[in-house]
Design a protein around this motif. Structure first.
Motif, PDB file in Angstrom:
ATOM      1  N   LEU A   4     -39.304  18.396   7.432  1.00  0.00           N
ATOM      2  CA  LEU A   4     -38.795  17.351   8.320  1.00  0.00           C
ATOM      3  C   LEU A   4     -39.461  16.023   7.972  1.00  0.00           C
ATOM      4  O   LEU A   4     -40.655  15.988   7.631  1.00  0.00           O
ATOM      5  N   GLN A   5     -38.705  14.954   8.098  1.00  0.00           N
ATOM      6  CA  GLN A   5     -39.217  13.626   7.800  1.00  0.00           C
ATOM      7  C   GLN A   5     -38.713  12.627   8.829  1.00  0.00           C
ATOM      8  O   GLN A   5     -37.500  12.435   8.979  1.00  0.00           O
ATOM      9  N   GLU A   6     -39.654  11.976   9.506  1.00  0.00           N
ATOM     10  CA  GLU A   6     -39.293  10.954  10.479  1.00  0.00           C
ATOM     11  C   GLU A   6     -39.087   9.610   9.783  1.00  0.00           C
ATOM     12  O   GLU A   6     -39.752   9.316   8.787  1.00  0.00           O
ATOM     13  N   SER A   7     -38.207   8.795  10.339  1.00  0.00           N
ATOM     14  CA  SER A   7     -38.023   7.436   9.839  1.00  0.00           C
ATOM     15  C   SER A   7     -37.617   6.530  10.985  1.00  0.00           C
ATOM     16  O   SER A   7     -36.981   6.968  11.948  1.00  0.00           O
ATOM     17  N   GLY A   8     -38.015   5.260  10.878  1.00  0.00           N
ATOM     18  CA  GLY A   8     -37.678   4.293  11.914  1.00  0.00           C
ATOM     19  C   GLY A   8     -38.648   3.137  11.891  1.00  0.00           C
ATOM     20  O   GLY A   8     -39.563   3.090  11.062  1.00  0.00           O
ATOM     21  N   PRO A   9     -38.477   2.198  12.821  1.00  0.00           N
ATOM     22  CA  PRO A   9     -39.335   1.015  12.840  1.00  0.00           C
ATOM     23  C   PRO A   9     -40.739   1.338  13.311  1.00  0.00           C
ATOM     24  O   PRO A   9     -40.932   2.217  14.158  1.00  0.00           O
ATOM     25  N   LYS A  13     -40.336  -4.195  20.374  1.00  0.00           N
ATOM     26  CA  LYS A  13     -40.734  -5.052  21.500  1.00  0.00           C
ATOM     27  C   LYS A  13     -40.501  -4.352  22.831  1.00  0.00           C
ATOM     28  O   LYS A  13     -39.605  -3.499  22.954  1.00  0.00           O
ATOM     29  N   PRO A  14     -41.284  -4.696  23.824  1.00  0.00           N
ATOM     30  CA  PRO A  14     -41.048  -4.138  25.176  1.00  0.00           C
ATOM     31  C   PRO A  14     -39.627  -4.409  25.644  1.00  0.00           C
ATOM     32  O   PRO A  14     -39.029  -5.441  25.301  1.00  0.00           O
ATOM     33  N   SER A  15     -39.116  -3.479  26.389  1.00  0.00           N
ATOM     34  CA  SER A  15     -37.768  -3.468  26.967  1.00  0.00           C
ATOM     35  C   SER A  15     -36.691  -3.085  25.955  1.00  0.00           C
ATOM     36  O   SER A  15     -35.555  -2.804  26.359  1.00  0.00           O
ATOM     37  N   GLN A  16     -37.019  -3.026  24.680  1.00  0.00           N
ATOM     38  CA  GLN A  16     -36.033  -2.631  23.681  1.00  0.00           C
ATOM     39  C   GLN A  16     -35.893  -1.109  23.632  1.00  0.00           C
ATOM     40  O   GLN A  16     -36.612  -0.376  24.311  1.00  0.00           O
ATOM     41  N   THR A  17     -34.948  -0.659  22.809  1.00  0.00           N
ATOM     42  CA  THR A  17     -34.724   0.768  22.607  1.00  0.00           C
ATOM     43  C   THR A  17     -35.231   1.175  21.230  1.00  0.00           C
ATOM     44  O   THR A  17     -34.906   0.532  20.228  1.00  0.00           O
ATOM     45  N   LEU A  18     -36.033   2.232  21.218  1.00  0.00           N
ATOM     46  CA  LEU A  18     -36.547   2.795  19.971  1.00  0.00           C
ATOM     47  C   LEU A  18     -35.543   3.793  19.408  1.00  0.00           C
ATOM     48  O   LEU A  18     -35.047   4.661  20.144  1.00  0.00           O
ATOM     49  N   SER A  19     -35.253   3.664  18.125  1.00  0.00           N
ATOM     50  CA  SER A  19     -34.387   4.628  17.449  1.00  0.00           C
ATOM     51  C   SER A  19     -35.134   5.211  16.255  1.00  0.00           C
ATOM     52  O   SER A  19     -35.509   4.475  15.339  1.00  0.00           O
ATOM     53  N   LEU A  20     -35.361   6.507  16.297  1.00  0.00           N
ATOM     54  CA  LEU A  20     -35.991   7.229  15.196  1.00  0.00           C
ATOM     55  C   LEU A  20     -35.030   8.306  14.706  1.00  0.00           C
ATOM     56  O   LEU A  20     -34.241   8.846  15.476  1.00  0.00           O
ATOM     57  N   THR A  21     -35.146   8.622  13.420  1.00  0.00           N
ATOM     58  CA  THR A  21     -34.317   9.679  12.842  1.00  0.00           C
ATOM     59  C   THR A  21     -35.210  10.727  12.204  1.00  0.00           C
ATOM     60  O   THR A  21     -36.217  10.394  11.576  1.00  0.00           O
ATOM     61  N   GLY A 112     -45.151  12.678  10.973  1.00  0.00           N
ATOM     62  CA  GLY A 112     -45.363  11.744  12.074  1.00  0.00           C
ATOM     63  C   GLY A 112     -45.177  10.297  11.634  1.00  0.00           C
ATOM     64  O   GLY A 112     -45.423   9.950  10.474  1.00  0.00           O
ATOM     65  N   THR A 113     -44.748   9.478  12.576  1.00  0.00           N
ATOM     66  CA  THR A 113     -44.577   8.056  12.298  1.00  0.00           C
ATOM     67  C   THR A 113     -45.162   7.238  13.448  1.00  0.00           C
ATOM     68  O   THR A 113     -44.920   7.539  14.620  1.00  0.00           O
ATOM     69  N   GLN A 114     -45.963   6.242  13.120  1.00  0.00           N
ATOM     70  CA  GLN A 114     -46.599   5.405  14.135  1.00  0.00           C
ATOM     71  C   GLN A 114     -45.588   4.398  14.673  1.00  0.00           C
ATOM     72  O   GLN A 114     -44.923   3.702  13.895  1.00  0.00           O
ATOM     73  N   VAL A 115     -45.493   4.325  15.989  1.00  0.00           N
ATOM     74  CA  VAL A 115     -44.663   3.326  16.652  1.00  0.00           C
ATOM     75  C   VAL A 115     -45.541   2.536  17.604  1.00  0.00           C
ATOM     76  O   VAL A 115     -46.229   3.110  18.444  1.00  0.00           O
TER      77      VAL A 115
END
Length: 119
Positions: A4-9, A13-21, A112-115
């Motif tokens: 498995l491999q995570e990816s995303g930003p 910013k606060p109030s935004q939506t996080l999208s990870l794949t 794992g991916t740091q957000v």
């Protein structure tokens, strides 16, 4: 061997939506009885289970995150994305995707991916 491999930003910013794949290799997300989940670990704290999507598309979420979490799947790409809305700095964490293929516990993990949630 399922991988498995995570990816995303890494920064949102606060109030935004996080999208990870989470992209899966070595196995299909539609294989019977397999389950696919998201887990996170805030700095200095333990692992927190966020939710799961099983082989037939059924989902289940942590009660504390249910109102702002969504896990879906793209069977053509063998991926299961996570969306987490209404972000606050308390959502800063390392986010992991994982698979349960041999039983009820997650036995395969992504790296794992740091957000970080910060303005």
């Amino acid at each position: 061997q399922v991988q498995l491999q995570e990816s995303g930003p890494g920064l949102v910013k606060p109030s935004q939506t996080l999208s990870l794949t989470c992209t899966v290799s070595g196995g299909s997300i539609t294989t019977s009885y397999y389950a696919w989940g998201w887990i996170r670990q805030p700095p200095g704290k333990g692992l927190e289970w966020m939710g799961v999507i099983v082989y037939d598309g059924t989902t289940d979420y942590s009660p504390s995150l249910k109102n702002r979490t969504s896990i879906s799947r793209d069977t053509s790409k063998n991926q299961f994305p996570l969306q987490l809305g209404y972000l606050t700095p308390e959502d800063t964490a390392v986010y992991y995707c994982a698979a349960a293929v041999s039983g009820l516990e997650f036995d395969h993990w992504g790296q794992g991916t740091q957000v970080t949630v910060s303005s």
